[in-house]
Design an enzyme around this catalytic site. Structure first.
Site, mmCIF file in Angstrom:
data_model
loop_
_atom_site.group_PDB
_atom_site.id
_atom_site.type_symbol
_atom_site.label_atom_id
_atom_site.label_comp_id
_atom_site.label_asym_id
_atom_site.label_seq_id
_atom_site.Cartn_x
_atom_site.Cartn_y
_atom_site.Cartn_z
ATOM 1 N N HIS A 289 39.414 9.239 19.919
ATOM 2 C CA HIS A 289 39.108 8.526 18.668
ATOM 3 C C HIS A 289 37.673 7.987 18.707
ATOM 4 O O HIS A 289 37.280 7.223 17.825
ATOM 5 C CB HIS A 289 40.053 7.337 18.482
ATOM 6 N N LYS B 125 57.624 9.476 10.279
ATOM 7 C CA LYS B 125 58.117 10.259 9.143
ATOM 8 C C LYS B 125 57.332 11.548 8.963
ATOM 9 O O LYS B 125 57.856 12.533 8.453
ATOM 10 C CB LYS B 125 57.978 9.442 7.859
HETATM 11 P P1 A3P Z 1 53.693 8.597 10.289
HETATM 12 O O1 A3P Z 1 53.685 7.285 11.004
HETATM 13 O O2 A3P Z 1 53.196 8.491 8.886
HETATM 14 O O3 A3P Z 1 54.997 9.297 10.364
HETATM 15 P P2 A3P Z 1 48.683 10.213 15.683
HETATM 16 O O4 A3P Z 1 49.208 11.329 16.515
HETATM 17 O O5 A3P Z 1 47.254 10.364 15.308
HETATM 18 O O6 A3P Z 1 49.015 8.911 16.299
HETATM 19 O O7 A3P Z 1 49.422 10.294 14.269
HETATM 20 C C1 A3P Z 1 50.776 9.922 14.133
HETATM 21 C C2 A3P Z 1 51.226 10.309 12.745
HETATM 22 O O8 A3P Z 1 51.329 11.744 12.674
HETATM 23 C C3 A3P Z 1 52.618 9.773 12.456
HETATM 24 O O9 A3P Z 1 52.628 9.548 11.044
HETATM 25 C C4 A3P Z 1 53.481 10.943 12.858
HETATM 26 O O10 A3P Z 1 54.791 10.899 12.364
HETATM 27 C C5 A3P Z 1 52.665 12.093 12.295
HETATM 28 N N1 A3P Z 1 53.030 13.404 12.869
HETATM 29 C C6 A3P Z 1 53.186 13.720 14.169
HETATM 30 N N2 A3P Z 1 53.558 15.005 14.299
HETATM 31 C C7 A3P Z 1 53.618 15.517 13.053
HETATM 32 C C8 A3P Z 1 53.970 16.804 12.534
HETATM 33 N N3 A3P Z 1 54.321 17.809 13.318
HETATM 34 N N4 A3P Z 1 53.935 16.969 11.197
HETATM 35 C C9 A3P Z 1 53.575 15.947 10.366
HETATM 36 N N5 A3P Z 1 53.248 14.695 10.816
HETATM 37 C C10 A3P Z 1 53.272 14.499 12.139
#
Ligand code: A3P
Length: 295
Positions: free
Chosen positions: A104, A258
């Protein structure tokens, strides 16, 4: 480095490590400076991909897609992702190539070799309304020292996110810094994708990433990767990832919730949305990027 406590409207404390104008999460190692100095001097390995995101923008999603494409097998990564921000550089250097260095960080803190070796860079962004919803839940699920105590309400957090520099400062600053990086470094290949486009047509975006990475071009393989990386399949598979489960208070995987576009509508009041839109209009001026809030 200065350890700072930022208070939201309700008095809840959010802890950051401030260094070089950026508020880092407290789990960035040590005094931040030494870690960043080591990261900047990391050695290049053939095939390295630098993968940057603002938190909660689909980092783990993008990582597994690229991991599968790089390895030519639709198999999930086990254990932690290779996170530049939190892992000791000696560990990152020990990873066999091809590596996906996920971060990040702002462009001024990345390995110099990314520019010198014209490393492939992927940047995934997500609309800030869904990002703030995801971040609020995430922060409260985490069992990480100096983060786990924050217990702010949604109402306070949505205002906090837009008016304060939290982890990695602001969504706007992050997006702008990476857009500028692309402009200033035309020789470095940078692929910018959105969470929303990936959600709308994952198969197409898997192919776009594969073409960018120069990995195996096989339509059946793309189908397989896209199927494995749908939210349902991925969150189920990752529900047994012990390294990630250990980061949460309740033993669930905090990186999956989600995975929707537009969930923000279930959280924002009309007044919060108006306040957010006003700030967005100001801060997005001059940033040439399409941001989708619904599909
Ligand atoms: P939500 O909290 O809106 O569900 P990061 O990996 O950058 O921490 O991001 C996490 C976000 O990406 C979460 O969002 C997570 O559910 C979503 N996410 C992870 N895998 C995913 C997938 N295969 N398809 C769509 N969203 C995904």
């Amino acid at each position: 480095m200065e350890l700072r406590e930022i208070k939201d409207r309700g008095g809840e404390v959010f802890v950051v490590k401030s260094y070089d104008g950026i508020n880092f999460p407290p789990n960035v190692p040590g005094n931040v400076k030494d870690h960043i100095d080591a990261v900047k001097n990391m050695k290049y390995k053939e095939g390295d991909v630098f993968f940057a995101t603002f938190p909660k923008s689909g980092t783990h999603w993008g990582f597994d897609i690229m991991y599968m494409l790089q390895n030519g097998k639709a198999e999930y990564k086990t254990g932690n992702v290779s996170a530049v921000d939190f892992q000791d550089v000696s560990k990152l250097e020990a990873i066999k190539s091809p590596r996906i260095l996920v971060s990040h960080f702002y462009p001024q803190h990345i390995p110099q070799t990314v520019i010198d070796k014209k490393c492939k860079v992927v940047y995934i962004y997500r609309n800030p309304k869904d990002t703030v919803v995801s971040m609020h839940t995430f922060v409260k699920r985490l069992n990480i020292e100096s983060i786990k105590t924050y217990n702010g309400t949604w109402e306070d957090f949505v205002e906090f996110f837009i008016t304060h520099d939290l982890h990695y400062n602001s969504w706007f600053q992050h997006i702008k810094s990476w857009m500028d990086f692309k402009k200033k470094n035309p020789d470095v290949p940078v692929l910018i994708l959105s969470f929303e486009d990936m959600k709308q047509d994952l198969r197409k975006n898997v192919q776009i990433i594969a073409e960018f990475l120069g990995s195996k071009q096989d339509p059946e393989f793309f189908d397989e990767v896209a199927n494995k990386c749908q939210f349902g399949a991925m969150s189920k598979a990752k529900s047994t990832n012990t390294e990630e489960l250990s980061l949460s208070k309740d033993g669930s995987n905090p990186f999956y919730r989600k995975g929707d576009v537009g969930d923000w509508k279930n959280w924002f009041t009309v007044a919060q949305n108006e306040m957010f839109d006003k700030v967005l209009a100001e801060k997005m001026e001059g940033i040439d990027l399409e941001v989708k809030y619904t599909l």
